[in-house]
Design an enzyme around this catalytic site. Structure first.
Site, PDB file in Angstrom:
ATOM      1  N   ARG A   1       0.814  -1.236   0.000  1.00  0.00           N
ATOM      2  CA  ARG A   1       0.000   0.000   0.000  1.00  0.00           C
ATOM      3  C   ARG A   1       0.839   1.274   0.000  1.00  0.00           C
ATOM      4  O   ARG A   1       0.371   2.340   0.387  1.00  0.00           O
ATOM      5  CB  ARG A   1      -0.974   0.002   1.184  1.00  0.00           C
ATOM      6  CG  ARG A   1      -2.011  -1.105   1.099  1.00  0.00           C
ATOM      7  CD  ARG A   1      -3.120  -0.886   2.113  1.00  0.00           C
ATOM      8  NE  ARG A   1      -4.145  -1.902   1.970  1.00  0.00           N
ATOM      9  CZ  ARG A   1      -4.198  -3.036   2.674  1.00  0.00           C
ATOM     10  NH1 ARG A   1      -3.253  -3.270   3.585  1.00  0.00           N
ATOM     11  NH2 ARG A   1      -5.174  -3.899   2.479  1.00  0.00           N
TER      12      ARG A   1
ATOM     13  N   LYS B   1       2.731  10.686 -12.174  1.00  0.00           N
ATOM     14  CA  LYS B   1       1.882   9.767 -12.924  1.00  0.00           C
ATOM     15  C   LYS B   1       2.604   8.434 -13.054  1.00  0.00           C
ATOM     16  O   LYS B   1       3.733   8.371 -13.539  1.00  0.00           O
ATOM     17  CB  LYS B   1       1.581  10.316 -14.323  1.00  0.00           C
ATOM     18  CG  LYS B   1       0.430  11.301 -14.374  1.00  0.00           C
ATOM     19  CD  LYS B   1       0.054  11.593 -15.819  1.00  0.00           C
ATOM     20  CE  LYS B   1      -1.140  12.511 -15.905  1.00  0.00           C
ATOM     21  NZ  LYS B   1      -1.536  12.768 -17.307  1.00  0.00           N
TER      22      LYS B   1
ATOM     23  N   GLU C   1       8.578  15.929 -26.384  1.00  0.00           N
ATOM     24  CA  GLU C   1       7.999  16.465 -25.152  1.00  0.00           C
ATOM     25  C   GLU C   1       8.531  17.862 -24.853  1.00  0.00           C
ATOM     26  O   GLU C   1       7.821  18.697 -24.284  1.00  0.00           O
ATOM     27  CB  GLU C   1       8.291  15.513 -23.980  1.00  0.00           C
ATOM     28  CG  GLU C   1       7.680  14.126 -24.124  1.00  0.00           C
ATOM     29  CD  GLU C   1       6.169  14.094 -23.933  1.00  0.00           C
ATOM     30  OE1 GLU C   1       5.562  15.158 -23.667  1.00  0.00           O
ATOM     31  OE2 GLU C   1       5.587  12.994 -24.047  1.00  0.00           O
TER      32      GLU C   1
ATOM     33  N   LYS D   1       6.398  21.916 -16.336  1.00  0.00           N
ATOM     34  CA  LYS D   1       5.572  20.825 -15.835  1.00  0.00           C
ATOM     35  C   LYS D   1       5.358  20.935 -14.332  1.00  0.00           C
ATOM     36  O   LYS D   1       4.256  20.693 -13.830  1.00  0.00           O
ATOM     37  CB  LYS D   1       6.196  19.476 -16.181  1.00  0.00           C
ATOM     38  CG  LYS D   1       5.297  18.320 -15.759  1.00  0.00           C
ATOM     39  CD  LYS D   1       5.592  17.026 -16.435  1.00  0.00           C
ATOM     40  CE  LYS D   1       4.537  15.990 -16.072  1.00  0.00           C
ATOM     41  NZ  LYS D   1       4.798  14.677 -16.688  1.00  0.00           N
TER      42      LYS D   1
ATOM     43  N   GLU E   1      -4.819  16.055 -12.162  1.00  0.00           N
ATOM     44  CA  GLU E   1      -5.420  16.248 -13.483  1.00  0.00           C
ATOM     45  C   GLU E   1      -6.937  16.460 -13.415  1.00  0.00           C
ATOM     46  O   GLU E   1      -7.724  15.830 -14.122  1.00  0.00           O
ATOM     47  CB  GLU E   1      -5.102  15.067 -14.414  1.00  0.00           C
ATOM     48  CG  GLU E   1      -5.225  15.416 -15.884  1.00  0.00           C
ATOM     49  CD  GLU E   1      -4.575  14.396 -16.799  1.00  0.00           C
ATOM     50  OE1 GLU E   1      -5.273  13.896 -17.690  1.00  0.00           O
ATOM     51  OE2 GLU E   1      -3.375  14.106 -16.618  1.00  0.00           O
TER      52      GLU E   1
ATOM     53  N   ARG F   1      -4.020  20.244 -15.786  1.00  0.00           N
ATOM     54  CA  ARG F   1      -2.924  19.322 -16.102  1.00  0.00           C
ATOM     55  C   ARG F   1      -3.166  18.567 -17.410  1.00  0.00           C
ATOM     56  O   ARG F   1      -2.218  18.103 -18.049  1.00  0.00           O
ATOM     57  CB  ARG F   1      -2.709  18.337 -14.957  1.00  0.00           C
ATOM     58  CG  ARG F   1      -1.492  17.451 -15.177  1.00  0.00           C
ATOM     59  CD  ARG F   1      -1.085  16.686 -13.930  1.00  0.00           C
ATOM     60  NE  ARG F   1       0.020  15.796 -14.208  1.00  0.00           N
ATOM     61  CZ  ARG F   1       0.672  15.082 -13.309  1.00  0.00           C
ATOM     62  NH1 ARG F   1       0.322  15.153 -12.030  1.00  0.00           N
ATOM     63  NH2 ARG F   1       1.670  14.290 -13.652  1.00  0.00           N
TER      64      ARG F   1
ATOM     65  N   ASN G   1      -1.194  16.937 -22.268  1.00  0.00           N
ATOM     66  CA  ASN G   1      -1.442  15.846 -23.215  1.00  0.00           C
ATOM     67  C   ASN G   1      -1.601  16.344 -24.654  1.00  0.00           C
ATOM     68  O   ASN G   1      -2.159  15.625 -25.498  1.00  0.00           O
ATOM     69  CB  ASN G   1      -2.693  15.066 -22.806  1.00  0.00           C
ATOM     70  CG  ASN G   1      -2.454  14.215 -21.569  1.00  0.00           C
ATOM     71  OD1 ASN G   1      -1.658  13.292 -21.586  1.00  0.00           O
ATOM     72  ND2 ASN G   1      -3.133  14.547 -20.488  1.00  0.00           N
TER      73      ASN G   1
ATOM     74  N   HIS H   1      -1.245  13.973 -27.517  1.00  0.00           N
ATOM     75  CA  HIS H   1      -1.316  12.621 -26.963  1.00  0.00           C
ATOM     76  C   HIS H   1      -2.574  11.860 -27.376  1.00  0.00           C
ATOM     77  O   HIS H   1      -2.557  10.629 -27.408  1.00  0.00           O
ATOM     78  CB  HIS H   1      -1.213  12.670 -25.438  1.00  0.00           C
ATOM     79  CG  HIS H   1       0.163  12.955 -24.931  1.00  0.00           C
ATOM     80  ND1 HIS H   1       0.860  14.099 -25.297  1.00  0.00           N
ATOM     81  CD2 HIS H   1       0.993  12.263 -24.098  1.00  0.00           C
ATOM     82  CE1 HIS H   1       2.047  14.091 -24.690  1.00  0.00           C
ATOM     83  NE2 HIS H   1       2.152  12.999 -23.975  1.00  0.00           N
TER      84      HIS H   1
ATOM     85  N   HIS I   1      -1.476   8.453 -28.581  1.00  0.00           N
ATOM     86  CA  HIS I   1      -1.830   7.194 -27.923  1.00  0.00           C
ATOM     87  C   HIS I   1      -2.548   6.251 -28.885  1.00  0.00           C
ATOM     88  O   HIS I   1      -2.367   5.024 -28.829  1.00  0.00           O
ATOM     89  CB  HIS I   1      -2.697   7.462 -26.700  1.00  0.00           C
ATOM     90  CG  HIS I   1      -1.951   8.062 -25.551  1.00  0.00           C
ATOM     91  ND1 HIS I   1      -2.574   8.549 -24.425  1.00  0.00           N
ATOM     92  CD2 HIS I   1      -0.621   8.251 -25.348  1.00  0.00           C
ATOM     93  CE1 HIS I   1      -1.665   9.009 -23.578  1.00  0.00           C
ATOM     94  NE2 HIS I   1      -0.477   8.854 -24.123  1.00  0.00           N
TER      95      HIS I   1
ATOM     96  N   HIS J   1       6.982   6.311 -27.841  1.00  0.00           N
ATOM     97  CA  HIS J   1       5.957   7.228 -27.349  1.00  0.00           C
ATOM     98  C   HIS J   1       6.177   8.646 -27.883  1.00  0.00           C
ATOM     99  O   HIS J   1       5.239   9.297 -28.359  1.00  0.00           O
ATOM    100  CB  HIS J   1       5.962   7.241 -25.821  1.00  0.00           C
ATOM    101  CG  HIS J   1       5.046   8.252 -25.220  1.00  0.00           C
ATOM    102  ND1 HIS J   1       3.677   8.205 -25.375  1.00  0.00           N
ATOM    103  CD2 HIS J   1       5.307   9.365 -24.470  1.00  0.00           C
ATOM    104  CE1 HIS J   1       3.123   9.233 -24.739  1.00  0.00           C
ATOM    105  NE2 HIS J   1       4.096   9.951 -24.192  1.00  0.00           N
TER     106      HIS J   1
END
Length: 536
Positions: free
Chosen positions: A297, A319, A361, A403, A413, A417, A421, A424, A428, A441
């Site tokens: 956890r 993330k 990026e 960032k 997000e 935020r 993307n 993206h 993606h 990526h």
């Protein structure tokens, strides 16, 4: 070519107690193909790219004697790396001598011509000035006694080293410029340290490790380069180090690889005070972070990003996650690291394709939130591609600043935020549609930014000139700008599985104008027009 570098190189390595490496042999070993086959099937340009990547990687290592192919000096970046990172010995041989040594050697594709002497004369005229430009020592190989030639080289290297020592500045050798930033999140705040030699500062990492046990997660590509450099000081400080080496590639960002991490942690009886260390690129960082978030956890972790993409983007912000066959990063958690320690020297060994992926990026940050930074990237893209230290350090630092500011305002997000993307949604879809690992990526994001710019223009947010600027900059960075033909129906299907979507509507981050993002859905017909215009 035919100057005896393998024989002399092996003897030198033995005398110096170093390892001998020949770039041609290394390329053949890694590709499983001979040099003539690569020339014939892929072409000389493809071979030169492989050669450049190999030289960049090997010159970043210590304790080796490196023999390069005769044509390596044609690339100015190769010349700069060789001259800056080592002592270059030019073994000069006459044309008749080279012809005699290579007469029956079929492993030299450039000499497989009807008139090899003439070809050698042409190559010599082209390369001789470059050999002299890069060489610290010039050795004539006409002497029959190889051992005396090796002793002469050793004597001259010793003299050269002594001369360098006399002119070396008195300041500490390990003194490097560092940039220190912070991600301000209250009790979850953490530092970002950027600079050359960060991995060699054992105390820097150790100050973020509280327990007696450390688990370093890396991959099969990064481990041979940096794992021992990170692990050895930790062991010397009395910490137990668990090494977890995963297969390399986006296609392994899945449950199977994540379970390998859990298995190793459990097998080594790692408790809640164990610190995980992510040593690698974005895939390793995301999976290690997710493992840290979920093992018992939650256990602490530190990011040691070794790719440009990870240093400028994925290591910052918390993330974490893995891919699902139906969508990228669909399973994960927000979980902040204790620190991000980015050694920009690791970019020296980064393959060119990976560097370009990271530049996507960097471009993204300028395009959405800092038009002045976008201008700077345009002006300095040549220096970035050539891996200029100062240019890369600035690109990493400014990207992290942008960032970190967004994450400070919107950690999980909830709204703002999502602008990170940009490119993206399309990107993606490309990754999932082509199969994870076929496009990097950053490559998919680079192409996705061009598509998002096209869509922005169709909605009247930017003009055609701005679209061309985005396309030209992506292309200059070495990124693909034409999208794969997945079929319109498949494109839509893939983009409908996206974390930004609301109420079934696909959400896009667009430019309105350059340097200012907008999050919006778009008319179906407009989206289809962009797909038709951008697909290859």
């Amino acid at each position: 070519m035919g100057a005896g570098k393998t024989t002399i190189g092996r003897l030198l390595a033995r005398k110096l107690g170093m390892r001998f490496v020949d770039t041609d042999h290394e390329i053949e070993a890694r590709t499983g193909a001979t040099i003539p086959w690569i020339f014939e099937i892929e072409g000389e340009a493809s071979f030169r790219r492989r050669e450049a990547d190999m030289i960049r990687e090997l010159t970043g290592q210590h304790g080796i004697v490196l023999a390069t192919g005769g044509g390596a000096v044609l690339d100015p970046v190769n010349r700069a790396l060789l001259a800056e990172r080592g002592t270059v010995v030019y073994l000069r041989a006459g044309i008749s001598s080279i012809l005699q040594r290579t007469a029956h050697d079929k492993n030299r594709p450039l000499l497989q011509t009807p008139d090899p002497r003439r070809k050698l004369e042409e190559l010599t005229a082209q390369r001789e000035p470059l050999y002299r430009e890069v060489a610290h020592l010039v050795i004539d190989t006409g002497r029959p006694n190889v051992q005396s030639m090796v002793n002469s080289i050793l004597d001259q290297i010793a003299a050269l080293d002594a001369a360098r020592a006399r002119t070396r500045p008195a300041s500490p050798m390990n003194e490097q410029k560092r940039i220190n930033l912070d991600v301000s999140l209250g009790s979850r705040s953490y530092p970002i340290v950027i600079g050359r030699g960060v991995l060699d500062d054992a105390g820097l990492l150790q100050q973020h490790i509280k327990g007696s046990k450390v688990a370093i997660v890396t991959n099969t590509t990064v481990a041979p380069l940096y794992l021992e450099r990170v692990a050895a000081p930790l062991r010397a400080a009395g910490r137990e180090v668990v090494e977890i080496v995963l297969p390399d590639g986006e296609e392994y960002k899945n449950w199977e690889s994540l379970n390998l991490v859990y298995d190793a942690l459990l097998a080594n009886k790692c408790d809640r005070k164990t610190t995980l260390v992510a040593l690698g690129g974005g895939v390793i960082g995301d999976m290690t972070g997710f493992a840290a978030a979920t093992y018992m956890r939650g256990v602490p972790f530190v990011q040691l990003p070794t790719t440009l993409l990870a240093q400028v983007d994925s290591s910052v912000g918390g993330k974490t996650g893995i891919n699902h066959p139906r969508g990228k990063n669909m399973i994960g958690a927000f979980y902040q690291p204790l620190a991000v320690l980015a050694d920009t020297a690791t970019l020296d060994t980064l393959p060119s394709r990976e560097l370009s992926a990271g530049l996507a990026e960097v471009i993204k940050h300028g395009a959405i939130l800092d038009a002045d930074f976008f201008d700077w990237i345009e002006q300095n893209i040549g220096s970035l591609v050539a891996r200029d230290e100062d240019a890369l350090a600035h690109a990493v630092a400014r990207s992290c600043e942008i960032k970190a500011d967004v994450v400070r305002k919107d950690e999980r997000e909830g709204g703002l935020r999502a602008v990170l993307n940009f490119g993206h949604t399309f990107g993606h879809a490309i990754e999932a549609g082509m199969g994870y690992g076929n496009w990097l990526h950053g490559e998919a994001v680079g192409c996705g930014m061009v598509m998002a710019a096209d869509l922005s223009q169709r909605l009247g947010y930017i003009d055609a000139h701005t679209v061309q600027r985005v396309r030209a900059l992506a292309q200059a960075a070495g990124l693909p700008v034409a999208a794969p033909d997945l079929g319109a129906e498949r494109w839509i299907e893939l983009m409908e599985v996206d974390k930004k979507n609301e109420g079934g509507a696909i959400k896009f981050i667009l430019l309105k104008p350059l340097g200012a993002p907008v999050i919006t859905s778009v008319p179906h017909e407009t989206l289809l027009a962009t797909l038709a215009a951008c697909v290859e």
